[in-house]
Scaffold this motif. Sequence first.
Motif, short mmCIF file in Angstrom:
data_model
loop_
_atom_site.label_atom_id
_atom_site.label_comp_id
_atom_site.label_asym_id
_atom_site.label_seq_id
_atom_site.Cartn_x
_atom_site.Cartn_y
_atom_site.Cartn_z
N LYS A 341 0.84 -1.21 0.00
CA LYS A 341 0.00 0.00 0.00
C LYS A 341 0.87 1.25 0.00
CE LYS A 341 -4.42 -0.24 1.55
NZ LYS A 341 -5.52 -0.39 2.48
N ASN A 353 -2.26 -0.65 10.37
CA ASN A 353 -3.18 -0.73 11.52
C ASN A 353 -4.11 -1.91 11.33
OD1 ASN A 353 -5.07 2.02 13.09
ND2 ASN A 353 -4.70 -0.07 13.75
N ALA A 362 -12.67 3.12 16.64
CA ALA A 362 -13.50 3.56 17.78
C ALA A 362 -13.02 3.07 19.15
CB ALA A 362 -14.96 3.16 17.57
O1 PMT Z 1 -10.83 7.06 14.05
P1 PMT Z 1 -10.58 5.89 14.98
O2 PMT Z 1 -11.88 5.30 15.47
O3 PMT Z 1 -9.63 6.25 16.09
O4 PMT Z 1 -9.89 4.74 14.12
C1 PMT Z 1 -8.60 4.94 13.61
C2 PMT Z 1 -8.43 4.27 12.24
C3 PMT Z 1 -8.53 2.76 12.39
C4 PMT Z 1 -9.51 4.78 11.27
C5 PMT Z 1 -7.03 4.74 11.72
O5 PMT Z 1 -6.03 4.34 12.61
C6 PMT Z 1 -6.74 4.16 10.33
O6 PMT Z 1 -6.30 3.04 10.16
N1 PMT Z 1 -6.97 5.01 9.30
C7 PMT Z 1 -6.88 4.63 7.88
C8 PMT Z 1 -8.21 4.13 7.40
C9 PMT Z 1 -8.23 3.83 5.92
O7 PMT Z 1 -8.98 4.46 5.19
O8 PMT Z 1 -7.37 2.94 5.53
P2 PMT Z 1 -7.21 2.42 4.00
O9 PMT Z 1 -6.32 1.26 4.10
O10 PMT Z 1 -8.57 2.20 3.39
O11 PMT Z 1 -6.51 3.62 3.25
C10 PMT Z 1 -5.11 3.75 3.17
C11 PMT Z 1 -4.68 5.20 3.20
O12 PMT Z 1 -5.16 5.89 2.04
C12 PMT Z 1 -5.20 5.96 4.40
O13 PMT Z 1 -4.18 6.84 4.82
C13 PMT Z 1 -6.39 6.73 3.85
O14 PMT Z 1 -6.58 7.97 4.55
C14 PMT Z 1 -5.99 6.97 2.40
N2 PMT Z 1 -7.09 6.99 1.43
C15 PMT Z 1 -7.97 5.94 1.33
C16 PMT Z 1 -8.97 5.96 0.36
C17 PMT Z 1 -9.06 7.07 -0.50
N3 PMT Z 1 -10.00 7.15 -1.42
N4 PMT Z 1 -8.18 8.09 -0.39
C18 PMT Z 1 -7.20 8.04 0.54
O15 PMT Z 1 -6.39 8.98 0.64
#
Ligand code: PMT
Length: 413
Positions: A341, A353, A362
């Motif tokens: 990623k 995470n 949460a």
């Molecule tokens: O808010 P809490 O309840 O405290 O929970 C925290 C959390 C679990 C939400 C946080 O720690 C976390 O993991 N955030 C990332 C959530 C996420 O969207 O993960 P992802 O694997 O789907 O995305 C990867 C990255 O790309 C992330 O940095 C996200 O912000 C970004 N992204 C995702 C989709 C998108 N269309 N655009 C993005 O920029």
Amino acid sequence: MTLNIVVGITGGIAAYKAVGVVRALVLAGHDVHVVPTEGALRFVGRPTLEAISRNPVHTDLYEGVAEVRHVAIGQAADLIVIAPATANTIAKLAAGLADDLLGNTVLASEAPVVIAPAMHTEMWRNPATQANIATLVERGVTVVGPAVGQLTGTDSGPGRMEEPDVIVAAALARAASPSTRDLAGRRIVVTAGGTREPLDPVRFLGNRSSGKQGVAIAEAARARGAEVTLVAANLEIAEPDGCDVRRVSSALELQAAVTDAAQGADAVVMAAAVADYRPAAVSESKIKKDASGDGLTLELVRNPDILAGLGAAPHDGTLLVGFAAETEPDDERLLELGRSKRRAKGADLLVVNRVGWSEGFATDENSVVVVDRDDTVVTRLHGTKTSVADGILDVVVSKLTSTTERTKEADPA
Ligand code: PMT
């Protein structure tokens, strides 16, 4: 390591909960000295505080003059925690008043100060209190809470003292922090919360992000001296003080806000949970049940990948920190998902995470692994979201410092 901790208790009903703070710090092995104000002793008795702290309790400025107690307690402290901190005490701290033993102790100390405000919502929101809090934050004081909830009377709202375990965790994280103002002069953008993609005027597609992790990062960055812009998507907790908060709801709104805020920032930390898809069309009126069938098919279209967009655009001097929320149970495979990623999104650091029904989203605690551009694991962090935030910022600080040093070497003028 045993810390010499001063716990200041001031005159509010939440003073009875301060006993829990003292007890937790003593049980954690620290040497705790309680300095209550006269007002605090109307709510909780000196014998209780002496028994729980296992140390004598002083309040009087004119006792122990020969041992110069009014400065000695502060000079010996490694950490000062004031819980509850009333509006009056916050005002006195902001003004630098020393008309009691606690005021003298704070002024005579170079130790980090952590305060847990507690008061009625109107007093907390009063511009005078907010200005005093901003002054204290600017000076490096860590503010924990207040929480939102039931207050002394029938009213409820922000103003309730945070729970003792939250205060203790934040205070110990602050004491452990290597340099408390190590982000001074930096501008940090943080995203927090979960986006909502509207279906019609009353419904949306969303996720379970509360905003706790992103807000903890924003608060920690601010406490470490950074100028913080928080792009907040539907937070379920109070917005942090001292940050430039830009409220958004959908992924497209988050994209516009973060792209604007990222210009010239030192770091962008993308903790928000962003929807990958949104409904292809938003109905102007409430979607009705279709009498002819049992199902409803929604057509979704891809949202832009905001982090990948930032990663692909020129972003010299801006450190991009992404998150990866993954449900993979196997540690190695989880790490691999995070690494790929990071590559796909062009981030400089990626916080992996693990999430699930009762993990990550949460909760008050979190477990993450931070991976670098060369796929190495920089750190593994586990604890409260506040301590995880500080651990992530430790990595951000070290990256920003090494970039600054490289720039100076290349251009010594
Ligand atoms: O808010 P809490 O309840 O405290 O929970 C925290 C959390 C679990 C939400 C946080 O720690 C976390 O993991 N955030 C990332 C959530 C996420 O969207 O993960 P992802 O694997 O789907 O995305 C990867 C990255 O790309 C992330 O940095 C996200 O912000 C970004 N992204 C995702 C989709 C998108 N269309 N655009 C993005 O920029």
